[in-house]
Design a protein around this motif. Structure first.
Motif, PDB file in Angstrom:
ATOM      1  N   PRO A 148       5.063   8.610  -5.151  1.00 32.47           N
ATOM      2  CA  PRO A 148       5.090   7.669  -4.026  1.00 32.47           C
ATOM      3  C   PRO A 148       5.894   6.422  -4.366  1.00 32.47           C
ATOM      4  CG  PRO A 148       3.000   7.528  -5.178  1.00 32.47           C
ATOM      5  CD  PRO A 148       3.751   8.684  -5.804  1.00 32.47           C
ATOM      6  N   PHE A 179       4.225   4.382   3.192  1.00 33.91           N
ATOM      7  CA  PHE A 179       3.806   3.120   2.586  1.00 33.91           C
ATOM      8  C   PHE A 179       3.692   2.041   3.652  1.00 33.91           C
ATOM      9  CE2 PHE A 179       8.475   3.390   2.016  1.00 33.91           C
ATOM     10  CZ  PHE A 179       8.892   2.234   2.661  1.00 33.91           C
ATOM     11  N   GLU A 188       4.376  -0.119   8.727  1.00 38.09           N
ATOM     12  CA  GLU A 188       3.965   1.186   8.225  1.00 38.09           C
ATOM     13  C   GLU A 188       5.164   2.120   8.331  1.00 38.09           C
ATOM     14  OE1 GLU A 188       0.408   2.719  10.014  1.00 38.09           O
ATOM     15  OE2 GLU A 188      -0.516   0.731  10.067  1.00 38.09           O
ATOM     16  N   GLU A 241       0.873  -1.182   0.000  1.00 37.80           N
ATOM     17  CA  GLU A 241       0.000   0.000   0.000  1.00 37.80           C
ATOM     18  C   GLU A 241       0.904   1.223   0.000  1.00 37.80           C
ATOM     19  OE1 GLU A 241      -3.402   2.000   2.880  1.00 37.80           O
ATOM     20  OE2 GLU A 241      -3.167  -0.175   2.861  1.00 37.80           O
ATOM     21  N   THR A 242       0.557   2.228  -0.790  1.00 40.34           N
ATOM     22  CA  THR A 242       1.478   3.345  -0.935  1.00 40.34           C
ATOM     23  C   THR A 242       0.745   4.671  -1.075  1.00 40.34           C
ATOM     24  OG1 THR A 242       3.345   4.188  -2.265  1.00 40.34           O
ATOM     25  CG2 THR A 242       1.635   2.965  -3.442  1.00 40.34           C
ATOM     26  N   SER A 243       1.400   5.743  -0.608  1.00 45.63           N
ATOM     27  CA  SER A 243       0.854   7.092  -0.731  1.00 45.63           C
ATOM     28  C   SER A 243       2.018   8.068  -0.812  1.00 45.63           C
ATOM     29  CB  SER A 243      -0.040   7.438   0.466  1.00 45.63           C
ATOM     30  OG  SER A 243       0.750   7.669   1.620  1.00 45.63           O
ATOM     31  N   SER A 244       1.706   9.335  -0.967  1.00 50.27           N
ATOM     32  CA  SER A 244       2.752  10.349  -1.098  1.00 50.27           C
ATOM     33  C   SER A 244       3.567  10.520   0.173  1.00 50.27           C
ATOM     34  CB  SER A 244       2.136  11.703  -1.476  1.00 50.27           C
ATOM     35  OG  SER A 244       1.521  11.636  -2.743  1.00 50.27           O
ATOM     36  N   THR A 245       2.981  10.186   1.326  1.00 50.33           N
ATOM     37  CA  THR A 245       3.665  10.421   2.593  1.00 50.33           C
ATOM     38  C   THR A 245       4.216   9.169   3.260  1.00 50.33           C
ATOM     39  OG1 THR A 245       1.542  10.284   3.756  1.00 50.33           O
ATOM     40  CG2 THR A 245       2.285  12.481   3.072  1.00 50.33           C
TER      41      THR A 245
END
Length: 200
Positions: free
Chosen positions: A112, A19, A92, A13-17
């Motif tokens: 990301p 993973f 996380e 799972e990944t995002s700009s801030t």
């Protein structure tokens, strides 16, 4: 000969801030506060471990106790080899910077982390190179998730300090302490909480 990198996990799972990554070894997650890395299109992304959890692969189904008749925790897994396939350990991680064009930058990368990207542990040399400046502390203080920013910031700074030896370790902690004092000059309570955990 180049150093052999330790592949720990895979981004799920990944995002700009940040993973979330699933560990390959159920019982050997990276420690809280440790620095890990992953890459995308030539950009190395650095992140700090903020939370680790081990849960069942099946939603709503919790693990049950199995060790009543076993002599050790290791014996539980030896007697129940299926556990490795029924459980998962997830990490996380909060992004604290990236490296592009051979320069480490203490702000969020333009993209990301890659889904299914490999996550590696950073060795002491990489940790010291990353921590030459303290700009990443701002990202730690504003982190959101399952661990408070104060706990996470102190854990990361302790981990970084451990990569230094002797007087250099104390010098780094003093540098980090001054940076914290500037960033939290208007919030003495938060500053005190972090500094207490650094000196413990």
């Amino acid at each position: 000969m180049p150093a052999i990198e330790t592949k720990l996990a895979e981004v799920i799972e990944t995002s700009s801030t940040g993973f979330t990554a699933q560990c390959y070894d159920l019982n050997a997650p990276p420690p809280l506060g440790s620095l890990v890395k992953t890459s995308i299109d030539g950009t190395m992304i650095y992140a700090a471990v903020g939370h680790v959890s081990t849960t069942s692969l099946e939603p709503g189904r919790r693990p049950v106790a199995r060790g009543k008749d076993e002599a050790s925790e290791e014996a539980v897994f030896a007697a129940n080899p299926q556990l490795e396939k029924l459980l998962r350990c997830e990490v996380e991680a909060v992004i604290v910077g990236h490296q592009s064009d051979d320069e480490i930058r203490h702000y969020l990368p333009p993209r990301p982390a890659r889904l299914h990207g490999f996550v590696y542990a950073c060795d002491d040399v990489e940790v010291r190179a990353f921590s030459q400046k303290t700009g990443f502390i701002t990202l730690l203080l504003s982190a959101q998730g399952n661990v408070s920013p104060e706990e996470m910031t102190s854990a990361v700074l302790r981990w970084i300090a451990a990569s230094y030896e002797g007087k250099e370790r104390r010098k780094y902690l003093l540098t980090a302490g001054k940076a914290l004092a500037q960033l939290l000059s208007a919030d003495y309570s938060r500053l005190k909480t972090i500094l207490e955990r650094l000196s413990a």
